[in-house]
Design an enzyme around this catalytic site. Sequence first.
Site, PDB file in Angstrom:
ATOM      1  N   GLY A   1       0.813  -1.217   0.000  1.00  9.49           N
ATOM      2  CA  GLY A   1       0.000   0.000   0.000  1.00  9.49           C
ATOM      3  C   GLY A   1       0.844   1.264   0.000  1.00  9.49           C
ATOM      4  O   GLY A   1       0.516   2.247  -0.691  1.00  9.49           O
ATOM      5  N   THR A   2       1.917   1.274   0.754  1.00 11.95           N
ATOM      6  CA  THR A   2       2.756   2.472   0.845  1.00 11.95           C
ATOM      7  C   THR A   2       3.320   2.839  -0.524  1.00 11.95           C
ATOM      8  O   THR A   2       3.254   4.001  -0.960  1.00 11.95           O
ATOM      9  CB  THR A   2       3.910   2.217   1.846  1.00 11.95           C
ATOM     10  OG1 THR A   2       3.324   1.982   3.130  1.00 11.95           O
ATOM     11  CG2 THR A   2       4.876   3.383   1.922  1.00 11.95           C
TER      12      THR A   2
ATOM     13  N   ASN B   1      -8.305   3.634   8.350  1.00 18.05           N
ATOM     14  CA  ASN B   1      -7.730   2.519   9.108  1.00 18.05           C
ATOM     15  C   ASN B   1      -7.837   2.690  10.617  1.00 18.05           C
ATOM     16  O   ASN B   1      -7.924   1.719  11.350  1.00 18.05           O
ATOM     17  CB  ASN B   1      -6.264   2.326   8.716  1.00 18.05           C
ATOM     18  CG  ASN B   1      -5.480   3.615   8.683  1.00 18.05           C
ATOM     19  OD1 ASN B   1      -5.906   4.605   8.085  1.00 18.05           O
ATOM     20  ND2 ASN B   1      -4.333   3.638   9.332  1.00 18.05           N
TER      21      ASN B   1
ATOM     22  N   GLN C   1      -7.955  -0.541   3.228  1.00 21.79           N
ATOM     23  CA  GLN C   1      -8.786  -1.172   4.274  1.00 21.79           C
ATOM     24  C   GLN C   1     -10.142  -1.618   3.747  1.00 21.79           C
ATOM     25  O   GLN C   1     -10.890  -2.294   4.455  1.00 21.79           O
ATOM     26  CB  GLN C   1      -8.985  -0.202   5.453  1.00 21.79           C
ATOM     27  CG  GLN C   1      -7.704   0.148   6.194  1.00 21.79           C
ATOM     28  CD  GLN C   1      -7.100  -1.037   6.952  1.00 21.79           C
ATOM     29  OE1 GLN C   1      -7.750  -2.060   7.179  1.00 21.79           O
ATOM     30  NE2 GLN C   1      -5.841  -0.902   7.336  1.00 21.79           N
TER      31      GLN C   1
ATOM     32  N   SER D   1      -3.220  -3.037  -0.597  1.00 22.09           N
ATOM     33  CA  SER D   1      -2.126  -3.726   0.088  1.00 22.09           C
ATOM     34  C   SER D   1      -2.622  -5.139   0.346  1.00 22.09           C
ATOM     35  O   SER D   1      -3.637  -5.326   1.021  1.00 22.09           O
ATOM     36  CB  SER D   1      -1.857  -3.018   1.415  1.00 22.09           C
ATOM     37  OG  SER D   1      -1.094  -3.837   2.244  1.00 22.09           O
TER      38      SER D   1
ATOM     39  N   HIS E   1      -1.395  -7.936   1.834  1.00 21.29           N
ATOM     40  CA  HIS E   1      -1.271  -8.726   3.080  1.00 21.29           C
ATOM     41  C   HIS E   1      -2.480  -8.484   3.985  1.00 21.29           C
ATOM     42  O   HIS E   1      -2.760  -9.269   4.885  1.00 21.29           O
ATOM     43  CB  HIS E   1       0.047  -8.432   3.808  1.00 21.29           C
ATOM     44  CG  HIS E   1       0.221  -7.034   4.330  1.00 21.29           C
ATOM     45  ND1 HIS E   1      -0.048  -6.698   5.624  1.00 21.29           N
ATOM     46  CD2 HIS E   1       0.656  -5.897   3.733  1.00 21.29           C
ATOM     47  CE1 HIS E   1       0.229  -5.405   5.807  1.00 21.29           C
ATOM     48  NE2 HIS E   1       0.653  -4.892   4.674  1.00 21.29           N
TER      49      HIS E   1
ATOM     50  N   THR F   1      12.582  -7.058 -11.390  1.00 21.64           N
ATOM     51  CA  THR F   1      12.006  -8.389 -11.618  1.00 21.64           C
ATOM     52  C   THR F   1      10.744  -8.575 -10.774  1.00 21.64           C
ATOM     53  O   THR F   1      10.728  -8.258  -9.586  1.00 21.64           O
ATOM     54  CB  THR F   1      13.054  -9.464 -11.271  1.00 21.64           C
ATOM     55  OG1 THR F   1      14.206  -9.197 -12.066  1.00 21.64           O
ATOM     56  CG2 THR F   1      12.543 -10.867 -11.560  1.00 21.64           C
TER      57      THR F   1
ATOM     58  N   CYS G   1       1.632   1.653  11.706  1.00 22.88           N
ATOM     59  CA  CYS G   1       2.840   2.337  11.243  1.00 22.88           C
ATOM     60  C   CYS G   1       3.270   3.425  12.213  1.00 22.88           C
ATOM     61  O   CYS G   1       4.422   3.800  12.274  1.00 22.88           O
ATOM     62  CB  CYS G   1       2.605   2.995   9.896  1.00 22.88           C
ATOM     63  SG  CYS G   1       1.875   1.906   8.750  1.00 22.88           S
TER      64      CYS G   1
HETATM   65  N1  PLP Z   1      -3.102   2.811   3.604  1.00 23.47           N
HETATM   66  C1  PLP Z   1      -3.833   2.417   4.657  1.00 23.47           C
HETATM   67  C2  PLP Z   1      -5.218   2.960   4.833  1.00 23.47           C
HETATM   68  C3  PLP Z   1      -3.323   1.499   5.562  1.00 23.47           C
HETATM   69  O1  PLP Z   1      -4.059   1.117   6.611  1.00 23.47           O
HETATM   70  C4  PLP Z   1      -2.009   1.002   5.353  1.00 23.47           C
HETATM   71  C5  PLP Z   1      -1.414   0.059   6.315  1.00 23.47           C
HETATM   72  O2  PLP Z   1      -1.898  -0.163   7.376  1.00 23.47           O
HETATM   73  C6  PLP Z   1      -1.296   1.432   4.233  1.00 23.47           C
HETATM   74  C7  PLP Z   1      -1.871   2.347   3.380  1.00 23.47           C
HETATM   75  C8  PLP Z   1       0.098   0.938   3.966  1.00 23.47           C
HETATM   76  O3  PLP Z   1       0.076  -0.371   3.481  1.00 23.47           O
HETATM   77  P1  PLP Z   1       1.406  -1.282   3.511  1.00 23.47           P
HETATM   78  O4  PLP Z   1       1.592  -1.700   4.911  1.00 23.47           O
HETATM   79  O5  PLP Z   1       1.099  -2.411   2.607  1.00 23.47           O
HETATM   80  O6  PLP Z   1       2.506  -0.450   3.002  1.00 23.47           O
END
Ligand code: PLP
Length: 384
Positions: free
Chosen positions: A72-73, A152, A182, A202, A204, A240, A331
């Site tokens: 996601g990041t 989130n 989310q 994201s 996972h 890759t 985070c």
């Molecule tokens: N965006 C939201 C709303 C999230 O809750 C998160 C992670 O908790 C992310 C982005 C970031 O995702 P990732 O952990 O896969 O980088």
Amino acid sequence: MSEPLYFDANATARMRPEVREAFGEALLRVSGNPSSLHGPGRVARHMLDEARERIAAALGVHEDELVFTSGGTESNNLALLGALRPLPTRRGLAISPIEHSSVLGPARALQRMGRPLRLLEVDASGSVRLESLRDAVADRPTALVSVMAANNELGTCSPLEEIAAALDASSERPLWHMDAVQALGRVPLDLRALRVDLASFSLHKVGAPVGIGLLYRRHGVVLEPLMYGGEQEHGLRPGTENVASAVAAARAIELAVAELEQHRQRLRSLGSLLWGELVSKLPHLRLLGLPIEHVRRLPGTLNVLSPELEGKVIVMRLDLEGVAASAGSACASGSLEPSHVLKAIGCSDEEARSGLRLSCGRETCSEDVHRLVEILWRTLKSRT
Ligand code: PLP
């Protein structure tokens, strides 16, 4: 020690057994680089293409519109920086103030480079005020708006149809980037019907391995890569490709989409049960965000405040009792700063350090909820 009670599904989810199986098979099968012309390379290419097609079918988009990323990041950074860097600096950016740090970060970086940044207003539930969105797109050349599908920390979903309509009504429609991290598997999402231009995922969070994400880029949206190298992923994400994770992600997304309604109802009941039990034992608790039964509440996510509760302390105490919960976003949970999300909805600094986020997932059951409430009650009582 017994299995921890896991109430941190918004941080990550355990890999699903079906996904683990698909991942294992893919790891055994893949031996080449998808860019190589020989047999093993062609096998890898075929696996990657097939995974992309399956994901596109599950999300109702075209496979060319999907870019695999690391999570996601990266997707959020690629969306904001990739869409805006090629445009003249006078064309601004508007974001909600409760976006994840991986949207706020690139937005602030663009602002430091001279691009106007406007923070939209949100109400006390964390919903974007549509008036503020209309103003933002009307009174200056705004190139991109970033409003997430579901927050989130609070578990508030955005009024997506209304946002789409407000953007359509603007004379120069900006691009809409949606952080859908989310929402996937928990909220119905039709990217096409909502006329979303860019959307981040994201994987996972839905039971795929960590290290794979997606950026949806509607046909015609121009992006610049963040990194330069090979031509992989239309040149937008060189390097890759992570083939086995893409195959696992395809399985996770198919399951998440197929089980959406059932999963949503389950999470909704668990959320209601959790809140009902919490207030009956701890009546002074305050639920942040929308009322528990509200249609725009992300099912199964609660953020609660209590006078005697300090988020991080209580998280550590719960951990000692075998409960995994979180103070705000995973985070930011190492940080002593108050949550920017809670501050944006009007909480004081002290309150914004005190939110306890409890998020239910696929493995949560009602017995877990009863045990959690009992432990939380004991933990809080021992402090008074
Ligand atoms: N965006 C939201 C709303 C999230 O809750 C998160 C992670 O908790 C992310 C982005 C970031 O995702 P990732 O952990 O896969 O980088």
